[in-house]
Design an enzyme around this catalytic site. Structure first.
Site, PDB file in Angstrom:
ATOM      1  N   HIS A 168       0.812  -1.217   0.000  1.00  0.00           N
ATOM      2  CA  HIS A 168       0.000   0.000   0.000  1.00  0.00           C
ATOM      3  C   HIS A 168       0.846   1.267   0.000  1.00  0.00           C
ATOM      4  CE1 HIS A 168      -3.121  -2.625   2.300  1.00  0.00           C
ATOM      5  NE2 HIS A 168      -3.203  -2.791   0.992  1.00  0.00           N
ATOM      6  N   HIS A 219       5.497   5.920  -0.310  1.00  0.00           N
ATOM      7  CA  HIS A 219       6.324   4.717  -0.310  1.00  0.00           C
ATOM      8  C   HIS A 219       5.455   3.502  -0.019  1.00  0.00           C
ATOM      9  CE1 HIS A 219       5.999   6.041   3.896  1.00  0.00           C
ATOM     10  NE2 HIS A 219       5.960   4.742   4.161  1.00  0.00           N
TER      11      HIS A 219
END
EC number: 3.1.4.-
Length: 290
Positions: A141, A230
């Site tokens: 995610h 990220h």
């Protein structure tokens, strides 16, 4: 209202992906487990076959080789549900092999690392190439907002507004091109992550701004002022950024010397945005498959 609560689960526990802050300066004390005076019981390591049944947000805390204690991002309150807005990401086949190579080297230098979400000790996975490959094939995610508690009466409004703000998006490419270590706000966990610093950063930053607008309208805390999008791969208790960053940088230096490191780690195509509230996942923006 009771039926609505039931559809989102019984727990208001926060997301397994803690909020990450590269700016946290003071190391936090590693929490201890159990009540004072009681001896903790170490369980045997998990059989690797259990990995087959792990979902993208599954957890196997009870099977860890060491006692792992979590600290909630927020206290448990009845009627609250953990909210997480994110872009789902899958790592391509070739990149998985290169990432696995780095993780194996890091795991041999830094103890007590765990796979994100599944909480399986990384050193166990590194003993079986097939299981490590399977673990890296799960969904990861990119967070677009903080993981925060949401009241049950806010759910419909928040989901509706997110869809209004984020429904019109074109497909774009996301380059993951930097290994980075992040630490959560209270310095109780460190994360080894793949950061986005070039292609896709502008588009994701705009999506974060849109999520922030919806959060503000619901009196929820906004994301970090200077977000660094990220995906996190592994985690460890406490603030171990120095040792973890040192291990990663050292291994990357060796790989560069052998000509094995490219400018980007892998590229992913943006395909949509999801919002998980409690146990229920809402499709906020879904692009058709090409």
């Amino acid at each position: 209202m009771d039926a609505l609560r039931a559809s989102y689960g019984d727990s208001s526990s926060d997301s397994d992906t803690d909020e990450l802050s590269p700016a946290a300066e003071n190391p936090g004390e590693v929490p201890t487990s159990g009540k004072q005076g009681k001896e903790s019981i170490s369980l045997p390591p998990p059989p690797l076959s259990l990995l087959e049944s792990i979902g993208s947000t599954g957890s196997l805390d009870v099977y860890s080789t060491e006692t792992v204690t979590r600290v909630r991002n927020f206290p448990h309150v009845h009627g609250n549900y953990a909210l997480h807005v994110y872009i789902p990401v899958f790592i391509p086949l070739l990149a998985k092999k290169e990432i696995a190579c780095v993780l194996k080297r890091v795991a041999s230098l830094v103890p007590h690392l765990h796979l994100v979400e599944a909480d399986i000790p990384l050193n166990i996975l590194c003993n079986d190439d097939q299981k490590l490959d399977h673990a890296l094939g799960r969904e990861f995610h990119i967070s677009l907002g903080r993981s925060v508690p949401l009241r049950v009466h806010q759910i419909n409004s928040l989901v509706s507004m997110l869809r209004q703000k984020l429904q019109l998006h074109k497909r774009y490419w996301i380059d993951f091109n930097k290994w980075e270590v992040f630490v959560n706000d209270d310095s109780t966990r460190s994360f080894l992550s793949l950061e986005i610093t070039t292609s896709g950063l502008s588009e994701i930053s705009k999506q974060i701004d849109a999520v922030n607008e919806v959060y503000k309208l619901h009196n929820l805390p906004e994301f970090y002022k200077d977000p660094r999008p990220h995906i996190s791969l592994v985690w460890a208790l406490g603030d171990i950024r120095t040792s973890l960053k040192g291990a990663v940088d050292g291994e990357l230096k060796k790989l560069r010397a052998g000509g094995c490191v490219q400018n980007r780690i892998f590229t992913s195509k943006f395909s949509g945005i999801e919002c998980k509230i409690g146990n229920k996942t809402h499709k906020i923006c879904k692009l058709p498959d090409e």
